[in-house]
Structure formats: C-alpha cells, structure tokens
Design a protein around this motif. Structure first.
Motif, PDB file in Angstrom:
ATOM      1  N   ALA A 257      10.437  11.373  65.747  1.00 30.80           N
ATOM      2  CA  ALA A 257      10.747  12.411  67.067  1.00 30.80           C
ATOM      3  C   ALA A 257      11.828  12.310  67.452  1.00 30.80           C
ATOM      4  O   ALA A 257      12.492  13.926  67.754  1.00 30.80           O
ATOM      5  CB  ALA A 257       9.490  12.395  68.162  1.00 30.80           C
ATOM      6  N   HIS A 258      12.406  11.789  68.082  1.00 26.70           N
ATOM      7  CA  HIS A 258      14.096  11.929  68.578  1.00 26.70           C
ATOM      8  C   HIS A 258      15.244  11.827  67.619  1.00 26.70           C
ATOM      9  O   HIS A 258      16.178  13.404  67.434  1.00 26.70           O
ATOM     10  CB  HIS A 258      14.017  10.395  69.526  1.00 26.70           C
ATOM     11  CG  HIS A 258      15.677  10.773  70.262  1.00 26.70           C
ATOM     12  ND1 HIS A 258      15.873  11.570  70.850  1.00 26.70           N
ATOM     13  CD2 HIS A 258      17.212  10.361  69.736  1.00 26.70           C
ATOM     14  CE1 HIS A 258      17.474  11.434  71.189  1.00 26.70           C
ATOM     15  NE2 HIS A 258      18.198  10.120  70.480  1.00 26.70           N
TER      16      HIS A 258
ATOM     17  N   ARG B 109      14.181  13.337  64.517  1.00 20.81           N
ATOM     18  CA  ARG B 109      14.518  14.666  63.938  1.00 20.81           C
ATOM     19  C   ARG B 109      14.914  15.745  65.245  1.00 20.81           C
ATOM     20  O   ARG B 109      15.018  16.983  64.855  1.00 20.81           O
ATOM     21  CB  ARG B 109      12.383  15.169  64.440  1.00 20.81           C
ATOM     22  CG  ARG B 109      12.089  14.210  62.857  1.00 20.81           C
ATOM     23  CD  ARG B 109      10.853  13.943  62.361  1.00 20.81           C
ATOM     24  NE  ARG B 109      10.027  13.681  61.291  1.00 20.81           N
ATOM     25  CZ  ARG B 109       9.816  14.127  60.057  1.00 20.81           C
ATOM     26  NH1 ARG B 109      10.532  15.475  60.074  1.00 20.81           N
ATOM     27  NH2 ARG B 109       9.963  13.605  59.339  1.00 20.81           N
ATOM     28  N   GLU B 110      14.483  15.886  66.578  1.00 26.05           N
ATOM     29  CA  GLU B 110      14.838  16.593  67.540  1.00 26.05           C
ATOM     30  C   GLU B 110      17.254  16.719  66.840  1.00 26.05           C
ATOM     31  O   GLU B 110      17.298  17.999  67.152  1.00 26.05           O
ATOM     32  CB  GLU B 110      14.754  16.209  68.664  1.00 26.05           C
ATOM     33  CG  GLU B 110      12.958  16.506  69.046  1.00 26.05           C
ATOM     34  CD  GLU B 110      13.127  15.803  70.183  1.00 26.05           C
ATOM     35  OE1 GLU B 110      13.174  15.059  71.475  1.00 26.05           O
ATOM     36  OE2 GLU B 110      11.395  15.633  70.381  1.00 26.05           O
TER      37      GLU B 110
END
Length: 132
Positions: A78-79, A81-82
């Motif tokens: 997720a990090h 992707r952010e």
C-alpha cells in the motif's frame, strides 16, 4: 524455446547505457544478471524493458530508491502504491506545466505583440490570464 541471454555489451548497446551503469543498477537491485557468458554478465532479454522504464523514470526525476521500490512492488504494498499515485500527480502537474510552456512558445514564435510577454494570448497560454 527460451530466448538466448544477452551479454552485458549487447544490453549496453541496445539500452544506450554504459556497462558500468548496468553493474551499478545490479548492485542497487534494480536489475539482475541471469548468468555469465564467459566472464561477462548475461541478462534476460526482458531486462531491456526494465532498463527502458528505469531510464524513463530517472529522466522524470525519480530517485533510484523510488525506482527500486516500484520495481519490487507487489499488489499488497500500500505504501508503494500511495507513492506511485503521488508521483503520478507530480508527473501530471509537470506535463500540464510543460504543455502550457509549449503552447506559449508556439504562440510566441509568430506573435507581433510588443512587448511579447505582455501579449494576452501569450499570458493565457502560460495560464496567467483566465480565458474570458
């Protein structure tokens, strides 16, 4: 039938990168040699695609650390992707800025306004004057 490996000289020639850059990218974990051709490193042909992405990302201002994170990213990261989404917004803003600059230069090439920088169409192309 598997494609033949490319030695470091061939990868350098096709990618436009120096062999030292390839070895550097390998040390940084961005690419991986598949084996050896005598004493020379050998790479899978798809390494050329990865090198094209790395070169494009570097040219766009990405750091090697960012590129390495993107290369290793998995769907659950997720990090990363952010960070990718944030970089996409930065790139989009830069594209918009460069498009305005291109349009203003295109206009300036034939503009007769004196002085040029006060031309309403020139200013509008740069985004400094709202369309009215």
């Amino acid at each position: 039938m598997a494609e033949a490996l490319l030695d470091i000289g061939e990868v350098a020639r096709r990618s436009g990168l120096a062999p030292s850059a390839l070895r550097f990218y390998e040390r940084k974990g961005l690419i991986e040699a598949e084996g050896r051709n005598g004493l020379r490193r050998a790479y899978r042909p798809e390494t050329l695609d990865l090198l094209a992405m790395i070169t494009c990302a570097r040219d766009a201002g990405f750091t090697l650390a960012e590129i390495a994170a993107f290369v290793r990213a998995r769907p659950a990261d997720a990090h990363v992707r952010e960070r990718m989404a944030a970089k996409e917004r930065e790139v989009s803003a830069r594209i918009a800025q460069l498009t305005r600059l291109r349009d203003s230069l295109r206009h300036a090439a034939g503009c007769e306004h004196d002085p040029l920088v006060e031309c309403p169409d020139f200013k509008r192309a740069l985004g400094r004057v709202p369309r009215g």
